[in-house]
Write a protein that holds these residues in place. Sequence first.
Motif, short mmCIF file in Angstrom:
data_model
loop_
_atom_site.label_atom_id
_atom_site.label_comp_id
_atom_site.label_asym_id
_atom_site.label_seq_id
_atom_site.Cartn_x
_atom_site.Cartn_y
_atom_site.Cartn_z
N SER A 223 0.81 -1.23 0.00
CA SER A 223 0.00 0.00 0.00
C SER A 223 0.84 1.28 0.00
N MET A 224 2.16 1.17 -0.20
CA MET A 224 3.03 2.34 -0.13
C MET A 224 2.62 3.42 -1.14
N LEU A 228 1.05 7.12 -0.29
CA LEU A 228 1.67 8.36 -0.74
C LEU A 228 0.65 9.24 -1.45
N TYR A 229 -0.13 8.66 -2.33
CA TYR A 229 -1.10 9.43 -3.09
C TYR A 229 -2.16 10.02 -2.17
N PHE A 230 -2.62 9.25 -1.21
CA PHE A 230 -3.69 9.70 -0.32
C PHE A 230 -3.24 10.88 0.54
N TYR A 231 -2.09 10.75 1.22
CA TYR A 231 -1.68 11.79 2.16
C TYR A 231 -0.99 12.96 1.48
N ASP A 232 -0.26 12.69 0.40
CA ASP A 232 0.45 13.76 -0.29
C ASP A 232 -0.47 14.49 -1.27
N ALA A 233 -0.92 13.79 -2.29
CA ALA A 233 -1.70 14.44 -3.35
C ALA A 233 -3.10 14.84 -2.91
N LEU A 332 -12.95 9.92 6.14
CA LEU A 332 -12.24 9.27 5.05
C LEU A 332 -11.59 7.98 5.56
N LYS A 333 -11.30 7.07 4.65
CA LYS A 333 -10.49 5.90 4.97
C LYS A 333 -9.30 5.87 4.04
N ASP A 334 -8.11 5.76 4.63
CA ASP A 334 -6.91 5.72 3.80
C ASP A 334 -6.73 4.32 3.20
N PRO A 335 -5.76 4.11 2.33
CA PRO A 335 -5.60 2.81 1.67
C PRO A 335 -5.30 1.65 2.61
N ASN A 336 -4.90 1.95 3.85
CA ASN A 336 -4.62 0.89 4.82
C ASN A 336 -5.85 0.54 5.65
#
Length: 346
Positions: A223-224, A228-233, A332-336
């Motif tokens: 899920s790296m 990255l996309y979720f929290y950064d972009a 929201l739910k992140d990719p993890n």
Amino acid sequence: FWLTNLVLVIVLTLDIGTIKYVVSFNPSKNVSFSTPHTISFSRVTSRNRWQRSLQSRWKRSIIPQTIALHDTPKDKEKGVDDIKRNDAMSDNQMTHAMLRVPSVNQTLSFWEEKGAIVHSYRRNTKSETAFVGFASDGKGAEGGFFSLEVTSLPKDETPDIGNAVKYFGLSMLLNFDLKRTAAGLDPPAPTVDADPNGLEVRYVAAGPGDSFSRICLRLSNESMDKTLYFYDACLGMKVVASDEKCVCFRYSPEDKEKSNLRRKGVATTLVFEKSSDGDPNWDGSLNIGNYFDHLAISTRDLADAEMEIREKLPDCIFMEPTKMFGTKIMGLKDPNGYKVYLVERS
């Protein structure tokens, strides 16, 4: 305070194999704990020694050299270099993480022993909730960046610590003893502790104002890039360090003059790490459990933030914008699978 013709040497031992860093402070060169200054690093291994000097500010945590630093959030290898950042997230702040625990009082006592301050506490017939954190200016809750919201786990739920939280990182300077160091005695060794719930607490390299330095969560398998996309972009966090095993995020507004935040101290770093077979708390899969509940991020305008999220990652929304606690909140739910609440700042 100022000292003359005295060199203080603090040995900061980081948990990265055999690597050690020696940080030298020279107060005779107009150095104080509140101003930018030069830090000399000496990396010591069993085979060689080499030195390197660099300019640094205490507002940035000391991060191991084994991690590549990024001055911009763009990273071509991660595939987010073509993401156009929106101003909607430029003023965000990670405000707290929520823990659900069997005993609120025991947990608060642990953090108070570490030097934290209970900002608020409320109790009713069904539950109790408190906010605890470090005040960077020593004047109470308003000086701090980040808090833990500690609430009671319902009695009908079976406690499950899971393996989501790898550790909470506190600044080594909380254990700094000036008299001991000035006398030439060895500084206290970095320690690893655990709160009453079994969550790991480490003392890590960090500067003044960075007491609650970081919170480290485990990544789910593969899920790296999505993290990255979720929290950064999407959420506008800045990537301050990354390698193949971990990524570190922090909110750091580039234009403080336009910011409506009154920041003091240093923003807490959010770290995600991959786990391996050598990790005693890792069985090959992420188990969030029911102790760690969510992260909370304050934002200037929730409507603008919602538009940004719907444009880039609409499927992550699990709770539509709702009025709660006198403000507007979106879930929201992140990719993890971690829950992240965006909270509009009044």
